[in-house]
Design a protein around this motif. Structure first.
Motif, PDB file in Angstrom:
ATOM      1  N   GLY A 172      -4.861  15.841   1.091  1.00 47.60           N
ATOM      2  CA  GLY A 172      -4.355  15.812  -0.274  1.00 47.60           C
ATOM      3  C   GLY A 172      -3.661  14.527  -0.657  1.00 47.60           C
ATOM      4  N   ARG A 173      -3.816  13.485   0.158  1.00 47.95           N
ATOM      5  CA  ARG A 173      -3.172  12.200  -0.120  1.00 47.95           C
ATOM      6  C   ARG A 173      -4.220  11.098  -0.217  1.00 47.95           C
ATOM      7  NH1 ARG A 173       2.120  12.634  -1.456  1.00 47.95           N
ATOM      8  NH2 ARG A 173       2.648  10.632  -0.481  1.00 47.95           N
ATOM      9  N   LYS A 174      -3.839   9.987  -0.797  1.00 52.75           N
ATOM     10  CA  LYS A 174      -4.705   8.804  -0.859  1.00 52.75           C
ATOM     11  C   LYS A 174      -3.830   7.571  -0.711  1.00 52.75           C
ATOM     12  CE  LYS A 174      -4.508   8.509  -5.927  1.00 52.75           C
ATOM     13  NZ  LYS A 174      -5.286   8.551  -7.185  1.00 52.75           N
ATOM     14  N   SER A 175      -4.436   6.510  -0.224  1.00 58.16           N
ATOM     15  CA  SER A 175      -3.744   5.233  -0.090  1.00 58.16           C
ATOM     16  C   SER A 175      -4.226   4.304  -1.199  1.00 58.16           C
ATOM     17  CB  SER A 175      -4.033   4.605   1.275  1.00 58.16           C
ATOM     18  OG  SER A 175      -3.485   3.300   1.348  1.00 58.16           O
ATOM     19  N   VAL A 176      -3.276   3.774  -1.953  1.00 58.78           N
ATOM     20  CA  VAL A 176      -3.593   2.836  -3.028  1.00 58.78           C
ATOM     21  C   VAL A 176      -2.908   1.512  -2.713  1.00 58.78           C
ATOM     22  CG1 VAL A 176      -3.481   2.355  -5.497  1.00 58.78           C
ATOM     23  CG2 VAL A 176      -3.742   4.717  -4.688  1.00 58.78           C
ATOM     24  N   ALA A 177      -3.712   0.449  -2.582  1.00 58.23           N
ATOM     25  CA  ALA A 177      -3.176  -0.872  -2.265  1.00 58.23           C
ATOM     26  C   ALA A 177      -3.196  -1.747  -3.515  1.00 58.23           C
ATOM     27  CB  ALA A 177      -3.997  -1.527  -1.163  1.00 58.23           C
ATOM     28  N   VAL A 178      -2.102  -2.465  -3.713  1.00 52.28           N
ATOM     29  CA  VAL A 178      -1.967  -3.316  -4.892  1.00 52.28           C
ATOM     30  C   VAL A 178      -1.602  -4.733  -4.465  1.00 52.28           C
ATOM     31  CG1 VAL A 178      -1.340  -1.470  -6.480  1.00 52.28           C
ATOM     32  CG2 VAL A 178       0.443  -2.597  -5.159  1.00 52.28           C
ATOM     33  N   ALA A 179      -2.102  -5.705  -5.229  1.00 47.68           N
ATOM     34  CA  ALA A 179      -1.762  -7.106  -5.019  1.00 47.68           C
ATOM     35  C   ALA A 179      -0.780  -7.525  -6.108  1.00 47.68           C
ATOM     36  CB  ALA A 179      -3.014  -7.973  -5.074  1.00 47.68           C
ATOM     37  N   LEU A 180       0.336  -8.117  -5.702  1.00 48.68           N
ATOM     38  CA  LEU A 180       1.381  -8.505  -6.646  1.00 48.68           C
ATOM     39  C   LEU A 180       1.593 -10.012  -6.615  1.00 48.68           C
ATOM     40  CD1 LEU A 180       2.498  -5.693  -4.990  1.00 48.68           C
ATOM     41  CD2 LEU A 180       3.942  -5.732  -7.019  1.00 48.68           C
ATOM     42  N   ARG A 181       1.953 -10.540  -7.760  1.00 46.75           N
ATOM     43  CA  ARG A 181       2.287 -11.954  -7.882  1.00 46.75           C
ATOM     44  C   ARG A 181       3.610 -12.046  -8.650  1.00 46.75           C
ATOM     45  NH1 ARG A 181      -0.443 -17.110  -8.176  1.00 46.75           N
ATOM     46  NH2 ARG A 181      -2.343 -16.042  -7.558  1.00 46.75           N
ATOM     47  N   ALA A 208       0.859  -1.190   0.000  1.00 46.73           N
ATOM     48  CA  ALA A 208       0.000   0.000   0.000  1.00 46.73           C
ATOM     49  C   ALA A 208       0.891   1.234   0.000  1.00 46.73           C
ATOM     50  CB  ALA A 208      -0.920   0.007   1.208  1.00 46.73           C
ATOM     51  N   PHE A 209       0.539   2.205  -0.832  1.00 50.08           N
ATOM     52  CA  PHE A 209       1.340   3.419  -0.972  1.00 50.08           C
ATOM     53  C   PHE A 209       0.484   4.651  -0.701  1.00 50.08           C
ATOM     54  CE2 PHE A 209       3.468   0.313  -3.648  1.00 50.08           C
ATOM     55  CZ  PHE A 209       4.795   0.492  -3.320  1.00 50.08           C
ATOM     56  N   SER A 210       1.094   5.613  -0.036  1.00 50.00           N
ATOM     57  CA  SER A 210       0.488   6.926   0.138  1.00 50.00           C
ATOM     58  C   SER A 210       0.929   7.791  -1.030  1.00 50.00           C
ATOM     59  CB  SER A 210       0.925   7.551   1.460  1.00 50.00           C
ATOM     60  OG  SER A 210       0.473   8.893   1.549  1.00 50.00           O
ATOM     61  N   LEU A 211      -0.056   8.304  -1.795  1.00 54.01           N
ATOM     62  CA  LEU A 211       0.234   9.073  -2.999  1.00 54.01           C
ATOM     63  C   LEU A 211      -0.551  10.371  -3.003  1.00 54.01           C
ATOM     64  CD1 LEU A 211      -0.213   6.140  -5.539  1.00 54.01           C
ATOM     65  CD2 LEU A 211       1.989   7.085  -4.822  1.00 54.01           C
ATOM     66  N   ASP A 212      -0.098  11.319  -3.800  1.00 52.69           N
ATOM     67  CA  ASP A 212      -0.881  12.524  -4.014  1.00 52.69           C
ATOM     68  C   ASP A 212      -2.196  12.138  -4.688  1.00 52.69           C
ATOM     69  OD1 ASP A 212      -0.471  15.752  -4.190  1.00 52.69           O
ATOM     70  OD2 ASP A 212      -1.664  15.006  -5.873  1.00 52.69           O
ATOM     71  N   VAL A 213      -3.291  12.831  -4.347  1.00 57.30           N
ATOM     72  CA  VAL A 213      -4.606  12.466  -4.874  1.00 57.30           C
ATOM     73  C   VAL A 213      -4.665  12.587  -6.397  1.00 57.30           C
ATOM     74  CG1 VAL A 213      -5.877  13.008  -2.777  1.00 57.30           C
ATOM     75  CG2 VAL A 213      -5.448  14.813  -4.451  1.00 57.30           C
ATOM     76  N   THR A 214      -3.778  13.373  -6.991  1.00 58.69           N
ATOM     77  CA  THR A 214      -3.804  13.545  -8.445  1.00 58.69           C
ATOM     78  C   THR A 214      -3.034  12.458  -9.181  1.00 58.69           C
ATOM     79  OG1 THR A 214      -1.847  14.995  -8.391  1.00 58.69           O
ATOM     80  CG2 THR A 214      -4.004  16.042  -8.188  1.00 58.69           C
ATOM     81  N   THR A 215      -2.318  11.616  -8.463  1.00 57.66           N
ATOM     82  CA  THR A 215      -1.527  10.561  -9.103  1.00 57.66           C
ATOM     83  C   THR A 215      -2.453   9.445  -9.599  1.00 57.66           C
ATOM     84  OG1 THR A 215       0.372  11.021  -7.685  1.00 57.66           O
ATOM     85  CG2 THR A 215       0.331   8.886  -8.815  1.00 57.66           C
ATOM     86  N   ALA A 216      -2.339   9.112 -10.855  1.00 57.69           N
ATOM     87  CA  ALA A 216      -3.196   8.083 -11.444  1.00 57.69           C
ATOM     88  C   ALA A 216      -2.716   6.699 -11.043  1.00 57.69           C
ATOM     89  CB  ALA A 216      -3.196   8.205 -12.966  1.00 57.69           C
ATOM     90  N   VAL A 248      -8.569   1.671  -2.720  1.00 61.19           N
ATOM     91  CA  VAL A 248      -8.177   3.081  -2.697  1.00 61.19           C
ATOM     92  C   VAL A 248      -8.891   3.727  -1.514  1.00 61.19           C
ATOM     93  CG1 VAL A 248      -8.169   5.277  -3.920  1.00 61.19           C
ATOM     94  CG2 VAL A 248      -7.877   3.139  -5.204  1.00 61.19           C
ATOM     95  N   PHE A 249      -8.116   4.430  -0.671  1.00 61.24           N
ATOM     96  CA  PHE A 249      -8.682   4.984   0.552  1.00 61.24           C
ATOM     97  C   PHE A 249      -8.213   6.420   0.751  1.00 61.24           C
ATOM     98  CE2 PHE A 249      -7.965   5.974   5.072  1.00 61.24           C
ATOM     99  CZ  PHE A 249      -9.277   5.922   5.536  1.00 61.24           C
ATOM    100  N   ARG A 250      -9.146   7.275   1.171  1.00 61.10           N
ATOM    101  CA  ARG A 250      -8.817   8.654   1.541  1.00 61.10           C
ATOM    102  C   ARG A 250      -9.382   8.921   2.926  1.00 61.10           C
ATOM    103  NH1 ARG A 250     -10.389  12.153  -3.907  1.00 61.10           N
ATOM    104  NH2 ARG A 250      -9.271  10.845  -5.410  1.00 61.10           N
ATOM    105  N   GLY A 251      -8.608   9.600   3.745  1.00 58.58           N
ATOM    106  CA  GLY A 251      -9.064   9.901   5.092  1.00 58.58           C
ATOM    107  C   GLY A 251      -7.967  10.560   5.900  1.00 58.58           C
ATOM    108  N   GLU A 252      -8.282  10.838   7.167  1.00 62.94           N
ATOM    109  CA  GLU A 252      -7.336  11.538   8.031  1.00 62.94           C
ATOM    110  C   GLU A 252      -6.050  10.750   8.229  1.00 62.94           C
ATOM    111  OE1 GLU A 252      -9.227  12.454  11.675  1.00 62.94           O
ATOM    112  OE2 GLU A 252     -10.711  13.823  10.785  1.00 62.94           O
TER     113      GLU A 252
END
Length: 272
Positions: A227-236, A186-194, A218-222
């Protein structure tokens, strides 16, 4: 005003007043066809067209690129085993992705954009090799109404040349017989990052041992900050010639975290 599709070449002797110019886009045709089919009680319409458009060229002769367009409108009939839904932007982008994958179009991607005739925030440019070749998304409500349609309508139009390139014979790649390594990040990214930029960065950093990567949350919150969002990815991960060790996987995770930080100013949430 000033858009290329409005610079149409006029016909000297048109058959009727409503068709007095050469077409600069396929979209009106497929939308009109969708409207006619729905008016005849077809519950759901899925149509495509391949044809040429006529654009003003630099010389005496106009440019005549060949394009493809498709439209999705209406809601399929539902039964006891399924619930029918109307199309949305993801049906359109998914259709383009399927075409690009099946036809092996290299460097195909989509990028969110604001485009004429499309709904703001629900459309994207279609790119191949970094060059824009078309658009896909939900049609703007005013355009939908103008063609006598209702609800959400999805459409796309793009140049056909990139899909018709001879890419040589197919090559079979034998699947690996070794077990995969599966984990989430899971990464913390700027909300504008695709999310597409995150996936591209992960693919570049992970290399050939990355079998798949997908966004599952995808999660946004305190907890992630303003101005940030959390994006979680599953990798294999899976190697073709050996079983990957914990050290191998750790090196790839570190390479991914470093690349996301350098390219996207992203931060890994949690520890490696």
């Amino acid at each position: 005003e000033g858009h290329a599709v409005r610079s149409a070449i006029r016909v000297v002797n048109p058959l009727n007043d409503g068709e007095g110019v050469m077409r600069t886009t396929l979209l009106p045709g497929v939308l009109k066809a969708a409207s006619a089919n729905l008016a005849r009680r077809t519950p759901a319409v899925r149509l495509f067209e391949i044809g040429r458009v006529i654009l003003e060229g630099a010389g005496k002769l106009p440019e005549q690129p060949e394009r493809m367009a498709f439209v999705m409108a209406g809601t399929p009939d539902s039964d006891w085993s399924s619930t029918a839904t109307s199309p949305d932007v993801y049906d359109g982008t998914g259709m383009w992705t399927l075409l690009a994958e099946r036809l092996r179009v290299p460097d195909a991607e989509i990028r969110q954009a604001t485009l004429p005739a499309f709904h703001p925030g629900r459309c994207a440019e279609i790119l191949v090799g970094g060059a824009v070749i078309g658009a896909v998304g939900e049609v703007h409500p005013r355009v939908v109404e103008a063609f006598g349609l209702t609800g959400r309508v999805v459409a796309a139009e793009f140049d056909l040349a990139e899909l018709l390139v001879d890419r040589g014979p197919w090559t079979f790649e034998p699947p690996s017989v070794y077990p995969p390594v599966v984990f989430d990040l899971a990464f913390s990214l700027d909300v504008t990052t695709a999310a597409a930029d995150l996936i591209a960065t992960i693919r570049d950093a992970a290399g050939s041992d990355l079998e798949s990567v997908r966004v599952f949350d995808v999660f946004r919150g305190e907890s992630v900050g303003e101005g940030r969002k959390s994006v979680a990815v599953a990798l294999r991960l899976r190697a073709a010639d050996r079983t990957l060790t914990d050290d191998d996987a750790g090196e790839i995770r570190q390479a991914i975290a470093t690349a996301v930080g350098d390219r996207l100013a992203g931060e890994l949430r949690g520890s490696l």
